[in-house]
Structures are given as structure tokens and as C-alpha cells.
Enzyme design. Structure first.
Site, PDB file in Angstrom:
ATOM      1  N   GLU A   1      -6.917   3.884   7.403  1.00 55.27           N
ATOM      2  CA  GLU A   1      -5.991   4.985   7.750  1.00 55.27           C
ATOM      3  C   GLU A   1      -5.209   5.036   8.743  1.00 55.27           C
ATOM      4  OE1 GLU A   1      -5.878   5.732   4.831  1.00 55.27           O
ATOM      5  OE2 GLU A   1      -7.770   6.554   3.603  1.00 55.27           O
TER       6      GLU A   1
ATOM      7  N   HIS B   1     -10.986  12.571   9.194  1.00 50.09           N
ATOM      8  CA  HIS B   1     -11.045  12.247   8.098  1.00 50.09           C
ATOM      9  C   HIS B   1     -11.978  12.101   7.342  1.00 50.09           C
ATOM     10  CE1 HIS B   1      -9.737  10.614   4.213  1.00 50.09           C
ATOM     11  NE2 HIS B   1     -10.354   9.322   4.488  1.00 50.09           N
TER      12      HIS B   1
ATOM     13  N   HIS C   1     -14.612  12.850   3.773  1.00 51.38           N
ATOM     14  CA  HIS C   1     -14.520  12.724   2.037  1.00 51.38           C
ATOM     15  C   HIS C   1     -15.793  13.640   1.645  1.00 51.38           C
ATOM     16  CE1 HIS C   1     -13.779   8.225   1.205  1.00 51.38           C
ATOM     17  NE2 HIS C   1     -12.795   8.416   2.237  1.00 51.38           N
TER      18      HIS C   1
ATOM     19  N   TYR D   1     -13.354  32.363  10.590  1.00 50.42           N
ATOM     20  CA  TYR D   1     -13.026  31.506  10.929  1.00 50.42           C
ATOM     21  C   TYR D   1     -12.884  29.843  10.462  1.00 50.42           C
ATOM     22  CZ  TYR D   1     -15.809  31.460  15.149  1.00 50.42           C
ATOM     23  OH  TYR D   1     -16.464  32.164  16.944  1.00 50.42           O
TER      24      TYR D   1
ATOM     25  N   HIS E   1      -9.230  12.725  -2.694  1.00 48.96           N
ATOM     26  CA  HIS E   1      -9.818  11.727  -2.185  1.00 48.96           C
ATOM     27  C   HIS E   1     -10.299  12.965  -0.828  1.00 48.96           C
ATOM     28  CE1 HIS E   1      -8.056   8.243   1.371  1.00 48.96           C
ATOM     29  NE2 HIS E   1      -9.640   8.998   1.443  1.00 48.96           N
TER      30      HIS E   1
END
Ligand code: 13P
Length: 210
Positions: free
Chosen positions: A73, A92, A94, A119, A160
Site C-alpha cells: 500500500e 491504515h 481494517h 475528539y 476496505h
């Protein structure tokens, strides 16, 4: 911070995210900018068991110059660094709730999570768009993410998961955690009419905390 200190901090944050279930298996990747390039987690590595000495090193042109083979990625991470000169790290994941929202039809694709808590606004910002689906590692995602990241510190990749940038490694990790909590709240409150922060309240947070 020296490069070795940065390596150690990345490994510690990654292990903490893994231990608390923000990442499973070999999902997710993290990068951080150095003076002479970038560190990024190796492809197919578990965030729970990284070796600081084997993190992939990229030069300032994103070419692999050391350590294990980098995450597939890299394009996703490069898109953020190119779009946001203040970005010093990209995370990144999931993570389940944010990814659930990335799978939902009938959400506001331009900004699916409303300003529920201070926040979330302080860490993630005013908007976090959904970027259309691309196969993991597909270089074609780069222009789409780059365009979205010009106005957003974080994006959700359809079906994703989230990608979050920050002004430091810790900032990006905290933003990714805050995003997952906001996603949880959003799903918990779905179908109700929660009180949202008002535009002046959001403006005040961004003015005060940047
Ligand atoms: P890498 O193992 O190549 O980093 O890919 C993991 C991932 O999360 C794909 O989106």
C-alpha cells in the site's frame, strides 16, 4: 527523535493497536516520515510482531532502500504525503466499525460520520470522505486518495478501511483510534436523532486545537 527511536515507537504503537484488536492477522500498515525518507511496515507483517530492524526503509522518492519488502500500500501512503505537506505519518487499518461504515449503502459519501464528539473533530477534522473501492495495493487508488486527502486528514476506502494521517506518528495513531470510536458511536446511534456539535462548536475546536 532519532531514526532508531522512531522505529521503536512505530513498533510499540503497532503492537498496542494489534493487542487491542484494531488490526488482526497481517492487516494494516503504518508509515512515518524521516529526514531522509520513510519507514513503512513490511508487506504481510503482523502489526503485533514487528521487528524494528526489519521495517522497510524508502528514500524520499519512495524507492525501497532497506529492510524487508514494503507494504503493497505504498501508493496509499504516498498519496497522503504528496497531498498534505504537514503529514508526518500515515496509518491504515481494517478496524471493524470504520470498515463497517465503509461498506454501508446510503451514507453521506462526502462525510459519513457527523461531528458527534470533540475528539473526533480535533483528531480527524471536519470531513472524512469515502474513496471508491480499489483492490488492495492497486496503484490506481493513488490519484483518488490524493484528491480526497487535499481537504481531509483521513479517508475511508470503500469496503476496505480507514487511512489516517497525522502531524506525528502518535498523532496519526491517536486519530485512527478516535476514528474507530466515532464509527462505533455513529453505528450505535444510527436510527436515532443524536445531538450533533454545531458548526460554531466545530469551528471553535478547529481554531483552538488546529
Ligand atoms: P500489506 O501487508 O502489504 O501492508 O497489506 C495489508 C493491508 O492492510 C492491505 O490493505
Amino acid at each position: 527523535m532519532t531514526e532508531n527511536e522512531t522505529r521503536a515507537l512505530l513498533v510499540a504503537h503497532a503492537a498496542s493497536l494489534f493487542q487491542r484488536g484494531y488490526s488482526v492477522g497481517s492487516a494494516g500498515n503504518i508509515s512515518v516520515k524521516l529526514e531522509d525518507g520513510y519507514l513503512i511496515t513490511p508487506t504481510n507483517s503482523s502489526l503485533g510482531r514487528l521487528d524494528p530492524a526489519r521495517l522497510s526503509k524508502l528514500d524520499l522518492g519512495f524507492h525501497h532502500v532497506g529492510g524487508d519488502k514494503p507494504s503493497k500500500e505504498v501508493f496509499m501512503h504516498r498519496a497522503f504525503y504528496m497531498a498534505r505537506p504537514t503529514a508526518m505519518a500515515v496509518v491504515h487499518l481494517h478496524s471493524t466499525m470504520a470498515t463497517a461504515i465503509a461498506c454501508l449503502p446510503n451514507v453521506n459519501e462526502a462525510n459519513p460520520i457527523p461531528p458527534l464528539t470533540p475528539y473526533f473533530v480535533m483528531r480527524v477534522g471536519r470531513t472524512m470522505p469515502i474513496v471508491p473501492y480499489y483492490r488492495p495495493g492497486d496503484a490506481a487508488m493513488e490519484p483518488a486518495i490524493r484528491a480526497a486527502a487535499r481537504d481531509a486528514r483521513a479517508v475511508l476506502l470503500a469496503n476496505h478501511g480507514p487511512v489516517v494521517s497525522g502531524r506525528s506518528l502518535s498523532d496519526a495513531v491517536y486519530a485512527a483510534e478516535e476514528l474507530e470510536e466515532a464509527a462505533k458511536l455513529f453505528l450505535l446511534l444510527r436510527g436515532t436523532s443524536p445531538r450533533l456539535l454545531t458548526t460554531p462548536q466545530v469551528d471553535d475546536l478547529l481554531k483552538t486545537f488546529g
